[in-house]
Scaffold this motif. Structure first.
Motif, PDB file in Angstrom:
ATOM      1  N   GLN A  17       0.835  -1.198   0.000  1.00 38.02           N
ATOM      2  CA  GLN A  17       0.000   0.000   0.000  1.00 38.02           C
ATOM      3  C   GLN A  17       0.872   1.252   0.000  1.00 38.02           C
ATOM      4  O   GLN A  17       0.579   2.220  -0.697  1.00 38.02           O
ATOM      5  CB  GLN A  17      -0.938   0.010   1.207  1.00 38.02           C
ATOM      6  N   GLY A  18       1.957   1.230   0.767  1.00 37.45           N
ATOM      7  CA  GLY A  18       2.875   2.361   0.810  1.00 37.45           C
ATOM      8  C   GLY A  18       3.534   2.606  -0.535  1.00 37.45           C
ATOM      9  O   GLY A  18       3.729   3.761  -0.946  1.00 37.45           O
ATOM     10  N   LEU A  19       3.876   1.535  -1.234  1.00 38.52           N
ATOM     11  CA  LEU A  19       4.468   1.662  -2.562  1.00 38.52           C
ATOM     12  C   LEU A  19       3.489   2.351  -3.516  1.00 38.52           C
ATOM     13  O   LEU A  19       3.863   3.271  -4.245  1.00 38.52           O
ATOM     14  CB  LEU A  19       4.849   0.279  -3.083  1.00 38.52           C
ATOM     15  N   ILE A  20       2.234   1.912  -3.491  1.00 39.85           N
ATOM     16  CA  ILE A  20       1.224   2.523  -4.366  1.00 39.85           C
ATOM     17  C   ILE A  20       1.020   3.984  -3.994  1.00 39.85           C
ATOM     18  O   ILE A  20       0.929   4.854  -4.873  1.00 39.85           O
ATOM     19  CB  ILE A  20      -0.095   1.732  -4.301  1.00 39.85           C
ATOM     20  N   ALA A  21       0.978   4.302  -2.705  1.00 36.05           N
ATOM     21  CA  ALA A  21       0.824   5.693  -2.267  1.00 36.05           C
ATOM     22  C   ALA A  21       1.975   6.548  -2.793  1.00 36.05           C
ATOM     23  O   ALA A  21       1.760   7.656  -3.295  1.00 36.05           O
ATOM     24  CB  ALA A  21       0.747   5.770  -0.744  1.00 36.05           C
ATOM     25  N   GLU A  22       3.190   6.021  -2.718  1.00 35.00           N
ATOM     26  CA  GLU A  22       4.353   6.767  -3.193  1.00 35.00           C
ATOM     27  C   GLU A  22       4.288   6.993  -4.704  1.00 35.00           C
ATOM     28  O   GLU A  22       4.571   8.089  -5.199  1.00 35.00           O
ATOM     29  CB  GLU A  22       5.635   6.025  -2.813  1.00 35.00           C
ATOM     30  N   VAL A  23       3.897   5.970  -5.445  1.00 34.26           N
ATOM     31  CA  VAL A  23       3.756   6.102  -6.897  1.00 34.26           C
ATOM     32  C   VAL A  23       2.700   7.164  -7.234  1.00 34.26           C
ATOM     33  O   VAL A  23       2.922   8.040  -8.072  1.00 34.26           O
ATOM     34  CB  VAL A  23       3.398   4.740  -7.538  1.00 34.26           C
ATOM     35  N   LEU A  24       1.553   7.098  -6.560  1.00 34.48           N
ATOM     36  CA  LEU A  24       0.477   8.061  -6.837  1.00 34.48           C
ATOM     37  C   LEU A  24       0.878   9.486  -6.443  1.00 34.48           C
ATOM     38  O   LEU A  24       0.501  10.446  -7.121  1.00 34.48           O
ATOM     39  CB  LEU A  24      -0.815   7.649  -6.131  1.00 34.48           C
ATOM     40  N   GLY A  31       2.866  14.228 -12.842  1.00 38.30           N
ATOM     41  CA  GLY A  31       2.166  13.612 -13.962  1.00 38.30           C
ATOM     42  C   GLY A  31       2.694  12.207 -14.220  1.00 38.30           C
ATOM     43  O   GLY A  31       3.620  11.741 -13.559  1.00 38.30           O
ATOM     44  N   LEU A  32       2.088  11.535 -15.184  1.00 38.10           N
ATOM     45  CA  LEU A  32       2.510  10.176 -15.545  1.00 38.10           C
ATOM     46  C   LEU A  32       3.748  10.237 -16.433  1.00 38.10           C
ATOM     47  O   LEU A  32       3.709  10.858 -17.489  1.00 38.10           O
ATOM     48  CB  LEU A  32       1.392   9.453 -16.289  1.00 38.10           C
ATOM     49  N   PRO A  33       4.841   9.586 -16.035  1.00 39.22           N
ATOM     50  CA  PRO A  33       6.038   9.607 -16.874  1.00 39.22           C
ATOM     51  C   PRO A  33       5.952   8.595 -18.012  1.00 39.22           C
ATOM     52  O   PRO A  33       5.408   7.499 -17.842  1.00 39.22           O
ATOM     53  CB  PRO A  33       7.154   9.224 -15.887  1.00 39.22           C
ATOM     54  N   GLY A  34       6.453   8.969 -19.171  1.00 35.32           N
ATOM     55  CA  GLY A  34       6.558   8.045 -20.300  1.00 35.32           C
ATOM     56  C   GLY A  34       5.242   7.367 -20.639  1.00 35.32           C
ATOM     57  O   GLY A  34       4.196   8.003 -20.730  1.00 35.32           O
ATOM     58  N   ASP A  35       5.303   6.052 -20.809  1.00 29.98           N
ATOM     59  CA  ASP A  35       4.122   5.261 -21.169  1.00 29.98           C
ATOM     60  C   ASP A  35       3.411   4.666 -19.956  1.00 29.98           C
ATOM     61  O   ASP A  35       2.500   3.859 -20.115  1.00 29.98           O
ATOM     62  CB  ASP A  35       4.524   4.113 -22.110  1.00 29.98           C
ATOM     63  N   HIS A  36       3.825   5.041 -18.764  1.00 26.78           N
ATOM     64  CA  HIS A  36       3.211   4.480 -17.561  1.00 26.78           C
ATOM     65  C   HIS A  36       1.719   4.802 -17.509  1.00 26.78           C
ATOM     66  O   HIS A  36       1.295   5.900 -17.862  1.00 26.78           O
ATOM     67  CB  HIS A  36       3.882   5.026 -16.294  1.00 26.78           C
ATOM     68  N   HIS A  37       0.945   3.823 -17.096  1.00 29.60           N
ATOM     69  CA  HIS A  37      -0.477   3.990 -16.816  1.00 29.60           C
ATOM     70  C   HIS A  37      -0.888   2.841 -15.908  1.00 29.60           C
ATOM     71  O   HIS A  37      -0.181   1.838 -15.809  1.00 29.60           O
ATOM     72  CB  HIS A  37      -1.323   4.050 -18.087  1.00 29.60           C
TER      73      HIS A  37
END
Length: 156
Positions: A17-24, A31-37
Motif C-alpha cells: 500500500q505504501g508503494l502505491i501511495a508513493e507512486v500516486l 504527472g505520468l512519466p513516459g508510457d506508464h499507466h
C-alpha cells in the motif's frame, strides 16, 4: 507464556500500500512519466469507497479504473486517494481507500500487485485473464514476464 509472531502478511500488505501511495504521490506532483499507466481494481463494497450511485449500481462488487490520459484532482493521504475520472464524458470523483484495493497493474513495465482478501471471497484463479471482462484492462494487461506479488501463500 504467549509467543509473539511476526505478521509478515500484514507487513507486506502495508508495504505494498505504501508503494502505491508513493507512486500516486509522484503522479500527483509530476504527472505520468513516459508510457506508464495504471489499472486499479478495488472493492466497491468497502465502507470507505465514495463514488456516484450510478457507478456503484453498475459495479456493485468490484471496479477497475484506468489512470492514463485524463484524470484530475488526484490527492493522496495515508488512508487512500481521491481522483476525478471521465466516465462517458461525465467527470466523476472517486475516493478509494488503500484497504479496498485488489490489484494495481502498470502494463507499460509489466508490474502488478494483487491484494488477497482476508475473508476468502477472492477465490478466483490467480492467472485471471482480464480479457474475459469487458470492463477490465483488455489487451494492455501483462501477458507474461511480469510478476504479480500475491500474499496468499504467506497467510494462514
Amino acid at each position: 507464556m504467549t509467543r509473539m509472531q511476526i505478521d509478515y502478511g500484514n507487513l507486506m500488505h502495508r508495504a505494498m500500500q505504501g508503494l502505491i501511495a508513493e507512486v500516486l504521490r509522484g503522479v500527483r506532483d509530476n504527472g505520468l512519466p513516459g508510457d506508464h499507466h495504471f489499472f486499479i481494481t478495488f472493492d466497491t463494497r468497502d465502507e470507505g469507497v465514495e463514488m456516484a450511485d450510478w457507478l456503484r449500481d453498475r459495479y456493485p462488487d468490484e471496479m477497475t479504473i484506468v489512470i492514463q490520459h485524463w484524470f484530475d484532482n488526484l490527492t493522496v493521504d495515508e488512508d487512500g486517494f481521491t481522483i476525478t475520472l471521465n466516465f462517458g464524458n461525465s467527470p466523476e470523483p472517486l475516493r478509494i481507500p488503500f484497504d479496498a484495493l485488489r490489484t494495481f497493474v502498470d502494463p507499460s513495465v509489466e508490474f502488478g500487485l494483487r491484494f488477497e482478501t482476508q475473508d476468502g471471497d477472492d477465490d478466483e484463479d490467480e492467472d485471471e485473464d482480464y480479457d474475459d471482462d469487458d470492463d477490465g484492462p483488455g489487451d494492455d494487461a501483462p501477458k507474461g514476464g511480469g510478476e504479480v506479488v500475491s500474499l496468499d501463500k504467506w497467510r494462514k
